[in-house]
Design a protein around this motif. Sequence first.
Motif, PDB file in Angstrom:
ATOM      1  N   UNK A  77       0.809  -1.230   0.000  1.00 50.53           N
ATOM      2  CA  UNK A  77       0.000   0.000   0.000  1.00 50.53           C
ATOM      3  C   UNK A  77       0.838   1.274   0.000  1.00 50.53           C
ATOM      4  N   UNK A  78       2.041   1.219  -0.569  1.00 48.71           N
ATOM      5  CA  UNK A  78       2.854   2.437  -0.600  1.00 48.71           C
ATOM      6  C   UNK A  78       2.239   3.497  -1.512  1.00 48.71           C
ATOM      7  N   UNK A  79       1.392   3.079  -2.463  1.00 54.41           N
ATOM      8  CA  UNK A  79       0.723   4.062  -3.313  1.00 54.41           C
ATOM      9  C   UNK A  79      -0.217   4.950  -2.515  1.00 54.41           C
ATOM     10  N   UNK A  80      -0.676   4.482  -1.348  1.00 53.27           N
ATOM     11  CA  UNK A  80      -1.567   5.273  -0.505  1.00 53.27           C
ATOM     12  C   UNK A  80      -0.833   5.858   0.702  1.00 53.27           C
ATOM     13  N   UNK A  81       0.095   5.088   1.263  1.00 50.57           N
ATOM     14  CA  UNK A  81       0.774   5.532   2.477  1.00 50.57           C
ATOM     15  C   UNK A  81       1.677   6.727   2.204  1.00 50.57           C
ATOM     16  N   UNK A  82       2.455   6.674   1.129  1.00 51.13           N
ATOM     17  CA  UNK A  82       3.434   7.745   0.886  1.00 51.13           C
ATOM     18  C   UNK A  82       2.778   9.107   0.658  1.00 51.13           C
ATOM     19  N   UNK A  83       1.739   9.223  -0.157  1.00 52.95           N
ATOM     20  CA  UNK A  83       1.061  10.532  -0.231  1.00 52.95           C
ATOM     21  C   UNK A  83       0.466  10.960   1.109  1.00 52.95           C
ATOM     22  N   UNK A  84      -0.003   9.984   1.892  1.00 49.75           N
ATOM     23  CA  UNK A  84      -0.667  10.306   3.157  1.00 49.75           C
ATOM     24  C   UNK A  84       0.313  10.898   4.164  1.00 49.75           C
ATOM     25  N   UNK A  85       1.597  10.526   4.099  1.00 49.11           N
ATOM     26  CA  UNK A  85       2.556  11.058   5.068  1.00 49.11           C
ATOM     27  C   UNK A  85       3.293  12.279   4.524  1.00 49.11           C
ATOM     28  N   UNK A  86       2.866  12.782   3.360  1.00 41.91           N
ATOM     29  CA  UNK A  86       3.354  14.084   2.938  1.00 41.91           C
ATOM     30  C   UNK A  86       4.150  14.160   1.658  1.00 41.91           C
ATOM     31  N   UNK A  87       4.255  13.079   0.889  1.00 41.83           N
ATOM     32  CA  UNK A  87       4.977  13.167  -0.378  1.00 41.83           C
ATOM     33  C   UNK A  87       4.078  13.783  -1.448  1.00 41.83           C
ATOM     34  N   UNK A  88       4.562  14.841  -2.077  1.00 36.28           N
ATOM     35  CA  UNK A  88       3.829  15.458  -3.180  1.00 36.28           C
ATOM     36  C   UNK A  88       3.749  14.520  -4.375  1.00 36.28           C
ATOM     37  N   UNK A  89       4.839  13.813  -4.650  1.00 36.47           N
ATOM     38  CA  UNK A  89       4.936  12.928  -5.810  1.00 36.47           C
ATOM     39  C   UNK A  89       5.402  11.559  -5.338  1.00 36.47           C
ATOM     40  N   UNK A  90       4.676  10.520  -5.724  1.00 37.98           N
ATOM     41  CA  UNK A  90       5.023   9.143  -5.368  1.00 37.98           C
ATOM     42  C   UNK A  90       5.077   8.331  -6.647  1.00 37.98           C
ATOM     43  N   UNK A  91       6.260   7.805  -6.983  1.00 40.07           N
ATOM     44  CA  UNK A  91       6.470   7.118  -8.253  1.00 40.07           C
ATOM     45  C   UNK A  91       7.108   5.753  -8.029  1.00 40.07           C
ATOM     46  N   UNK A  92       6.699   4.794  -8.867  1.00 40.25           N
ATOM     47  CA  UNK A  92       7.240   3.445  -8.782  1.00 40.25           C
ATOM     48  C   UNK A  92       7.822   3.001 -10.104  1.00 40.25           C
ATOM     49  N   UNK A  93       7.793   1.693 -10.313  1.00 38.71           N
ATOM     50  CA  UNK A  93       8.447   1.096 -11.469  1.00 38.71           C
ATOM     51  C   UNK A  93       7.931   1.663 -12.790  1.00 38.71           C
ATOM     52  N   UNK A  94       6.661   2.068 -12.823  1.00 38.40           N
ATOM     53  CA  UNK A  94       6.078   2.543 -14.077  1.00 38.40           C
ATOM     54  C   UNK A  94       6.716   3.848 -14.556  1.00 38.40           C
ATOM     55  N   UNK A  95       7.442   4.563 -13.670  1.00 34.14           N
ATOM     56  CA  UNK A  95       8.071   5.824 -14.075  1.00 34.14           C
ATOM     57  C   UNK A  95       9.254   5.594 -15.011  1.00 34.14           C
ATOM     58  N   UNK A  96       9.887   4.432 -14.915  1.00 35.28           N
ATOM     59  CA  UNK A  96      11.107   4.166 -15.674  1.00 35.28           C
ATOM     60  C   UNK A  96      10.743   3.699 -17.086  1.00 35.28           C
ATOM     61  N   UNK A  97      11.145   4.477 -18.064  1.00 43.99           N
ATOM     62  CA  UNK A  97      10.841   4.136 -19.460  1.00 43.99           C
ATOM     63  C   UNK A  97      12.019   3.495 -20.176  1.00 43.99           C
ATOM     64  N   UNK A  98      13.223   3.699 -19.677  1.00 42.76           N
ATOM     65  CA  UNK A  98      14.404   3.108 -20.311  1.00 42.76           C
ATOM     66  C   UNK A  98      14.429   1.604 -20.058  1.00 42.76           C
ATOM     67  N   UNK A  99      14.741   0.787 -21.066  1.00 42.43           N
ATOM     68  CA  UNK A  99      14.813  -0.668 -20.851  1.00 42.43           C
ATOM     69  C   UNK A  99      15.815  -1.013 -19.754  1.00 42.43           C
ATOM     70  N   UNK A 100      15.451  -2.011 -18.945  1.00 40.40           N
ATOM     71  CA  UNK A 100      16.309  -2.414 -17.829  1.00 40.40           C
ATOM     72  C   UNK A 100      17.491  -3.237 -18.327  1.00 40.40           C
ATOM     73  N   UNK A 101      18.567  -3.205 -17.561  1.00 44.34           N
ATOM     74  CA  UNK A 101      19.733  -4.029 -17.887  1.00 44.34           C
ATOM     75  C   UNK A 101      19.488  -5.493 -17.531  1.00 44.34           C
ATOM     76  N   UNK A 102      18.574  -5.727 -16.582  1.00 43.17           N
ATOM     77  CA  UNK A 102      18.286  -7.090 -16.110  1.00 43.17           C
ATOM     78  C   UNK A 102      16.791  -7.273 -15.978  1.00 43.17           C
ATOM     79  N   UNK A 103      16.317  -8.483 -16.187  1.00 40.86           N
ATOM     80  CA  UNK A 103      14.945  -8.841 -15.837  1.00 40.86           C
ATOM     81  C   UNK A 103      14.941  -9.283 -14.377  1.00 40.86           C
ATOM     82  N   UNK A 104      14.145  -8.599 -13.555  1.00 45.82           N
ATOM     83  CA  UNK A 104      14.111  -8.883 -12.124  1.00 45.82           C
ATOM     84  C   UNK A 104      12.657  -8.868 -11.685  1.00 45.82           C
ATOM     85  N   UNK A 105      12.184  -9.918 -11.010  1.00 49.04           N
ATOM     86  CA  UNK A 105      10.741 -10.010 -10.723  1.00 49.04           C
ATOM     87  C   UNK A 105      10.199  -8.893  -9.838  1.00 49.04           C
TER      88      UNK A 105
END
Length: 737
Positions: free
Chosen positions: A340-368
């Motif tokens: 639930x970090x998508x809800x917790x982080x904004x709730x404790x005061x982060x203006x912007x909360x970003x995860x894996x979807x922010x990265x558009x460049x192809x990864x060097x490794x496939x990692x689950x």
Amino acid sequence: MNKTYRALTHPLASLVALAGCVLLVPLVMRLALGWSEPLGYLSDLGSGGLLIALLHRRPGWLVLHVLLAWSALTLANIELISAVGRMPNPSDLHYLLDPQFVENSTSGGFAHPWLAALQLTALVLWLAVQKTSPPPLAPRLPRHAWALPTLLLLAHGAVQSWRPSEADQWNLFNLPHQLVTAGIAAGQERAQLWLDGGEDVLTPPMEGLTRLDLDGQRLLAAPGQARNVLIIALEGIPGAYISANRQALKSSYQEDLMPRLSAWAERGMNTPDYVLHSHQTIRGLYAMLCGDYDKLDDGTPKGVEMLNQTQRNRACLPAQLRQHGFSTHFLQGAGLRFMAKDRIMPHIGFDTTLGMEWFTKPAYLDFPWGKDDRTFFEGALNYVGQLQQTDKPWMLTLLTVGTHQPYSAPEDYLLRYDTAKQAAVGYLDDALDSFLAGLERQGILENTLVVITSDESHGLDDIRLASSWGFNLTLAPEPLPRIKPGVHGHVDLTASVLDYFGFAVPTSLSGRSLFRDYATGREIMSFTNGKLRYHDGKGTFTECDFLQRCRYYASEGFIADQATYAGQYSGRRARLIKARAVALDQTLLPTPLNQRYQFGSSERIPLPAQVSNDWTDNLIGAQYLEMPKGSQTRVSLNIRAVDANHAAYISLKAKEFERDVPMDLPTDVAVTSDQPLVMDISFDNPQARKAFSFHLLGHGEGAIEISDFSVVTELPEQTDQPEYLDDMQDDSEAQSS
């Protein structure tokens, strides 16, 4: 062929086959897994020997059922330790009798398949002997055959009582022995309570653990000169990986897995005696960002509980810095919905909360779990560059995932190191070094307070307290001492950053400032690897185990390579240690009853084509919840496909302590935009549930919207409140807006 037949029909064949199942196989497994504490072998010999004495010459059907149960317990123990680093407890055992649980738990294979094959081979051999040499043909054992294994088990208990080992439980016990020992200890505890006149209400003094202490001498004569704040949380890294920490504490651990970070540590302030209070990322983030202990057990994380509050969250570090004009940002290399970090982080005061979807460049490794560390830090460096273009000071918190199990690294790293874990740590070390060097080239280190730490520790074999040993490396524009003396921990980080800038620190926070020197010790606690640890700030360190038995040591600090054993105790004194942990657990809520959580929102969630992992593919953040004994839990679902031309296929699973819980939940239900999945589910909690997680899984094309995923736990007589769903939905919409 004749030799094989003669061996199977030998009068001692039945005894040898039985000994192979209950004695030889556990000993071989212990040796192969490296669980080589002498007490562990003593436990195997005593338990196996006693079982041989009890089962020899008994009817085959009875022996078979016991051997199947014994084998299942042994394998379940190994699998759970491999997965989550703990032994099963009695609440886990009924799952072994459930066919659905067994099927789901083994569908992905075993962590150690050859051990399962060894057990099966031993059972098949025993069955072959039963066909050719029935038990009545076997010679009788001596009348007192049970005496030797009983003496071995008594010797085990005597050694543990006289000089208890600090090793993990699985190094000291096999599972049946551990369960019986825990049951006896619980019975003794209940008997003692009865003799004492019933359960006493313990109210230990808590001010030393919960107070905000800013009485120390400042390291800086004036507020810090930094303009920005950068906090880097490295997944699972223990303090032992930093050479300055090893040297300061005279640690026996000598592997230099992070030489580049150790080189950066020579340029900043290190806190060698730095305590991680618990396992799990969300608990570590809460402690460091909100100045409070998370729960020292497996209850609902306080970050989740805080979603129901609108005051305490304002004291968290991002909310405080935002009040002082900072823009606040959280960036991680994994999906945000897990925990639930998508809800917790904004709730404790982060203006912007970003995860894996922010990265558009192809990864060097496939990692689950998400982006590998090189991909993550290259993206993070670009993100910092964007922040530098703005007029506002900024706070950025980064969270890596690359050193999470299963560990992954490029092939050239795997060839250079002995294990994948070491290779992943080396890969992180290089990626972090490049990131910090990039910050330095751009001049960002000249005006930024940088704190490098870890969310938790993945531990180290044979290193005392490694699961609680964290680190804090601080880089600042001002000169700071290379070594910060005293005991500190994650609970101190929020107060420390605010104190550095000279900002007022909310009195609801706990802890001390890393930017002050203190003349006296302090109380501090942690709960890792199933052990509750407490330092009284006056030279005594105490560690309590599953037997409610506490050992205490003379130790100036918390983290130490060695400490002088001073004795042990149980009973009321041990319960006082536990009472401190319980009181810390309740700093947000007095009881886990009547809790209402809304994990739904109007967010559109893209679907994978297939579900490959219950954890990484989880679409909802309802993890590690706590449900008290005698309560009832209700779950309300409203899920629809966004695209009118594509259906989504939705399944809901439940897990407790990361193992499947058999429940009548929807499986692979087709959901469209016109026919959403709308369900109300309820179940009773006859026993307390902890570490309970919902896993909402979906596959198909397009995206879904989870407008409602509410979880309510309350007493059965409170359930006649139909308006709760409307209230929770209103709260969810207000938060999302």
